[in-house]
Design a protein around this motif. Structure first.
Motif, PDB file in Angstrom:
ATOM      1  N   VAL A 286      -4.906 -21.205   1.634  1.00  0.00           N
ATOM      2  CA  VAL A 286      -4.421 -21.209   0.255  1.00  0.00           C
ATOM      3  C   VAL A 286      -5.405 -20.501  -0.674  1.00  0.00           C
ATOM      4  O   VAL A 286      -5.004 -19.807  -1.615  1.00  0.00           O
ATOM      5  N   LEU A 287      -6.693 -20.636  -0.389  1.00  0.00           N
ATOM      6  CA  LEU A 287      -7.701 -20.074  -1.274  1.00  0.00           C
ATOM      7  C   LEU A 287      -7.945 -18.587  -1.024  1.00  0.00           C
ATOM      8  O   LEU A 287      -8.075 -17.792  -1.969  1.00  0.00           O
ATOM      9  N   LEU A 288      -7.991 -18.213   0.248  1.00  0.00           N
ATOM     10  CA  LEU A 288      -8.434 -16.862   0.597  1.00  0.00           C
ATOM     11  C   LEU A 288      -7.286 -15.898   0.910  1.00  0.00           C
ATOM     12  O   LEU A 288      -7.459 -14.688   0.749  1.00  0.00           O
ATOM     13  N   ALA A 289      -6.162 -16.408   1.375  1.00  0.00           N
ATOM     14  CA  ALA A 289      -5.058 -15.516   1.738  1.00  0.00           C
ATOM     15  C   ALA A 289      -4.592 -14.654   0.566  1.00  0.00           C
ATOM     16  O   ALA A 289      -4.398 -13.437   0.734  1.00  0.00           O
ATOM     17  N   PRO A 290      -4.388 -15.218  -0.662  1.00  0.00           N
ATOM     18  CA  PRO A 290      -3.979 -14.340  -1.772  1.00  0.00           C
ATOM     19  C   PRO A 290      -5.010 -13.252  -2.082  1.00  0.00           C
ATOM     20  O   PRO A 290      -4.638 -12.130  -2.442  1.00  0.00           O
ATOM     21  N   ILE A 291      -6.297 -13.570  -1.935  1.00  0.00           N
ATOM     22  CA  ILE A 291      -7.338 -12.573  -2.224  1.00  0.00           C
ATOM     23  C   ILE A 291      -7.269 -11.433  -1.215  1.00  0.00           C
ATOM     24  O   ILE A 291      -7.290 -10.243  -1.583  1.00  0.00           O
ATOM     25  N   PHE A 292      -7.183 -11.781   0.079  1.00  0.00           N
ATOM     26  CA  PHE A 292      -7.131 -10.750   1.108  1.00  0.00           C
ATOM     27  C   PHE A 292      -5.852  -9.926   0.998  1.00  0.00           C
ATOM     28  O   PHE A 292      -5.869  -8.709   1.186  1.00  0.00           O
ATOM     29  N   LEU A 293      -4.734 -10.586   0.687  1.00  0.00           N
ATOM     30  CA  LEU A 293      -3.469  -9.858   0.548  1.00  0.00           C
ATOM     31  C   LEU A 293      -3.528  -8.897  -0.640  1.00  0.00           C
ATOM     32  O   LEU A 293      -3.052  -7.761  -0.550  1.00  0.00           O
ATOM     33  N   THR A 294      -4.110  -9.362  -1.735  1.00  0.00           N
ATOM     34  CA  THR A 294      -4.222  -8.504  -2.917  1.00  0.00           C
ATOM     35  C   THR A 294      -5.078  -7.276  -2.621  1.00  0.00           C
ATOM     36  O   THR A 294      -4.725  -6.142  -2.976  1.00  0.00           O
ATOM     37  N   ASN A 295      -6.215  -7.484  -1.963  1.00  0.00           N
ATOM     38  CA  ASN A 295      -7.092  -6.361  -1.632  1.00  0.00           C
ATOM     39  C   ASN A 295      -6.423  -5.391  -0.661  1.00  0.00           C
ATOM     40  O   ASN A 295      -6.530  -4.167  -0.811  1.00  0.00           O
ATOM     41  N   ALA A 296      -5.715  -5.945   0.340  1.00  0.00           N
ATOM     42  CA  ALA A 296      -5.073  -5.084   1.334  1.00  0.00           C
ATOM     43  C   ALA A 296      -3.954  -4.259   0.707  1.00  0.00           C
ATOM     44  O   ALA A 296      -3.843  -3.044   0.943  1.00  0.00           O
ATOM     45  N   ILE A 297      -3.130  -4.890  -0.108  1.00  0.00           N
ATOM     46  CA  ILE A 297      -1.998  -4.179  -0.706  1.00  0.00           C
ATOM     47  C   ILE A 297      -2.487  -3.174  -1.749  1.00  0.00           C
ATOM     48  O   ILE A 297      -1.928  -2.083  -1.895  1.00  0.00           O
ATOM     49  N   SER A 298      -3.546  -3.507  -2.462  1.00  0.00           N
ATOM     50  CA  SER A 298      -4.109  -2.551  -3.433  1.00  0.00           C
ATOM     51  C   SER A 298      -4.657  -1.321  -2.715  1.00  0.00           C
ATOM     52  O   SER A 298      -4.503  -0.191  -3.199  1.00  0.00           O
ATOM     53  N   SER A 299      -5.265  -1.535  -1.560  1.00  0.00           N
ATOM     54  CA  SER A 299      -5.766  -0.394  -0.790  1.00  0.00           C
ATOM     55  C   SER A 299      -4.629   0.476  -0.282  1.00  0.00           C
ATOM     56  O   SER A 299      -4.700   1.711  -0.321  1.00  0.00           O
ATOM     57  N   LEU A 300      -3.543  -0.168   0.179  1.00  0.00           N
ATOM     58  CA  LEU A 300      -2.378   0.597   0.644  1.00  0.00           C
ATOM     59  C   LEU A 300      -1.738   1.374  -0.503  1.00  0.00           C
ATOM     60  O   LEU A 300      -1.299   2.521  -0.326  1.00  0.00           O
ATOM     61  N   ALA A 301      -1.668   0.750  -1.669  1.00  0.00           N
ATOM     62  CA  ALA A 301      -1.083   1.445  -2.820  1.00  0.00           C
ATOM     63  C   ALA A 301      -1.948   2.618  -3.258  1.00  0.00           C
ATOM     64  O   ALA A 301      -1.434   3.674  -3.641  1.00  0.00           O
ATOM     65  N   ALA A 302      -3.269   2.431  -3.213  1.00  0.00           N
ATOM     66  CA  ALA A 302      -4.158   3.524  -3.588  1.00  0.00           C
ATOM     67  C   ALA A 302      -4.053   4.698  -2.623  1.00  0.00           C
ATOM     68  O   ALA A 302      -4.216   5.859  -3.024  1.00  0.00           O
ATOM     69  N   ALA A 303      -3.750   4.402  -1.359  1.00  0.00           N
ATOM     70  CA  ALA A 303      -3.590   5.470  -0.366  1.00  0.00           C
ATOM     71  C   ALA A 303      -2.201   6.091  -0.407  1.00  0.00           C
ATOM     72  O   ALA A 303      -1.934   7.054   0.329  1.00  0.00           O
ATOM     73  N   GLY A 304      -1.302   5.550  -1.235  1.00  0.00           N
ATOM     74  CA  GLY A 304       0.045   6.090  -1.345  1.00  0.00           C
ATOM     75  C   GLY A 304       1.013   5.590  -0.300  1.00  0.00           C
ATOM     76  O   GLY A 304       2.105   6.144  -0.154  1.00  0.00           O
ATOM     77  N   TRP A 305       0.665   4.553   0.432  1.00  0.00           N
ATOM     78  CA  TRP A 305       1.551   4.043   1.480  1.00  0.00           C
ATOM     79  C   TRP A 305       2.543   3.003   0.955  1.00  0.00           C
ATOM     80  O   TRP A 305       3.495   2.666   1.622  1.00  0.00           O
TER      81      TRP A 305
END
Length: 357
Positions: A286-305
Motif C-alpha cells: 500500500v505504501l510503496l506500490a503507488p510510488i513505484f507505479l508512478t515512477n515507472a509510468i512517468s518514465s514510460l511517458a517520458a520515453a513516448g511509450w
C-alpha cells in the motif's frame, strides 16, 4: 534442499507450539533482522528515510490494527484517530518535561483509554454498524484536534516535535530514528507472535469465529472485545508517537485523516488478516506500490511509450493500484501472506510432489 525437511512432523504439543517449527525459518528471521539492523550502513539516506523508515513504522501500525481486525474480528475504520491521539499526547507530554520513554507509554495509555471508550460503546453492534461507530470516533477526534487550539494550535498549525533522548541516546540522526522505529516494530512482532499462543489470543480467535459459541465455552465476549480494543489502541497510540517523532518530526491534523484509516485497513486486508508477515507485505504494498507505479509510468511517458494526457497520467498509477487490490480480493482473498505461504509450502516439499490419494 533449502528447508532440509519434506513435511512438518510434530509429535508433542511443545514442538507444535514452537514459534519456528522449522530451523530454516528461524535462520531466515535472524538473517532478515540482521539486514534490517544494518540498513543504515548500506542503504542511502534518501531511500532509508523515504522508503524503509515509513515502511517499518506503518508495518507496526498494521500489526496493531491486525490484533483487532485479524484476531478479534472487530472492524475499525478510525484507527488513524487512535494514532493521532498518541502523536499529540506524546508531544505535549514531552513538552511538559516528562522523559520520552515514559511519554511513549503514557501516550499509548491515553489512546487506549479513549479507544476503549469508543470500543465499549460499539460492542453492542456488529458489521456495518460497528464501522459507523468507529467512523464517528475518527470524525470526532478530527474535529477536536482542529477546533481545540491548545491541542494542535489550530486547523492549519504545525506542531513540531521537540528534541528527545531514548535511553540516553539522542534521537536526532536518521539512523537513530530508524533503529528506534525498528525496535518498536520488532517488539510488536514478538508480542503478536506470542499472543497467539496464549489464552487471551485463543479467546480472541473464538470471539472472531463465533462470539455466541465462545460465550458457551466460558469466554466473556464483552471483556475480551474490550481488552482487544484496549491493547490494539495502546499499540496504535505508541506507534502514532513513534511516527511523529521518528518520521514526520512535525504533526498536522491532515496527517491522520480518514484516508489514513482506509489505508491502514487496506494494509491489513491486502496483507492478510491475522498474519504477521502479511502486515509487513501489506504495508509495503500500500505504501510503496503507488510510488513505484508512478515512477515507472512517468518514465514510460517520458520515453513516448504511453501517449496519454498529463491529467490521465497523474491518475493512471492510482487506477492500476486499485485494480491490483481488486485482483487480490478476487483471486487471493487471504492476501499476500497466503501467496507467501503457498511459495513456502512448495519449497517445503520440493523437489517431491504431494502424495495423491
Amino acid at each position: 534442499m533449502f528447508y532440509r525437511l519434506s513435511g512438518v512432523y510434530q509429535t508433542n504439543y511443545a514442538a507444535d507450539r514452537k514459534l519456528w517449527k522449522i530451523p530454516a525459518d528461524r535462520w531466515q528471521v535472524i538473517a532478515v533482522l540482521v539486514l534490517a539492523l544494518m540498513a543504515p550502513l548500506y542503504v542511502s539516506p534518501l531511500y532509508l528515510g523515504s522508503y524503509v523508515l515509513p515502511w517499518v513504522i506503518w508495518s507496526a501500525a498494521a500489526l496493531s490494527l491486525t490484533l483487532l481486525m485479524g484476531m478479534a474480528g472487530q472492524l475499525h475504520f478510525g484507527f488513524a484517530a487512535v494514532m493521532a491521539i498518541g502523536a499529540y499526547s506524546s508531544i505535549h507530554l514531552v513538552r511538559a518535561g516528562i522523559p520520552f520513554e515514559i511519554a511513549l507509554i503514557l501516550s499509548g495509555v491515553v489512546s487506549a483509554v479513549i479507544g476503549t471508550l469508543f470500543g465499549g460503546a460499539a460492542l453492542r453492534v456488529k458489521g456495518l454498524y460497528l464501522v459507523m461507530a468507529t467512523l464517528a470516533m475518527q470524525y470526532l477526534v478530527d474535529w477536536v484536534v482542529v477546533n481545540v487550539p491548545w491541542i494542535s494550535g489550530g486547523a492549519h498549525a504545525t506542531l513540531r516535535t521537540p528534541a528527545v533522548n531514548f535511553l540516553v541516546m539522542p534521537i536526532d540522526s536518521l539512523a537513530a530514528r530508524y533503529w528506534l522505529a525498528l525496535g518498536w516494530a520488532v517488539l510488536i512482532t514478538l508480542f503478536f507472535l506470542n499472543v497467539k499462543r496464549t489464552s487471551f489470543g485463543r479467546a480472541l480467535v473464538a470471539i472472531r469465529d463465533k462470539d455466541f459459541a465462545a460465550a458457551v465455552i466460558g469466554v466473556d465476549p464483552f471483556r475480551t472485545k474490550l481488552a482487544a480494543f484496549f491493547t490494539s489502541s495502546f499499540l496504535g497510540g505508541v506507534t502514532g508517537a513513534i511516527l511523529a517523532f521518528c518520521y514526520y518530526r512535525a504533526v498536522t491534523p491532515e496527517q491522520f485523516g480518514f484516508n489514513v484509516s482506509i489505508q491502514l485497513v487496506a494494509m491489513v486486508l491486502v496483507g492478510g488478516l491475522g498474519s504477521v508477515i502479511g502486515s509487513y507485505l501489506g504495508a509495503g504494498f500500500v505504501l510503496l506500490a503507488p510510488i513505484f507505479l508512478t515512477n515507472a509510468i512517468s518514465s514510460l511517458a517520458a520515453a513516448g511509450w504511453v501517449p496519454v494526457s498529463q491529467n490521465f497520467l497523474s491518475h493512471l498509477p492510482l487506477i492500476i493500484y486499485g485494480a491490483m487490490i481488486i485482483g487480490f480480493l478476487l483471486f487471493e482473498p487471504l492476501g499476500l501472506a497466503k501467496i507467501y505461504d503457498n511459495i513456502r509450502k512448495y519449497f517445503l516439499v520440493w523437489p517431491f510432489r504431494h502424495a495423491k490419494s
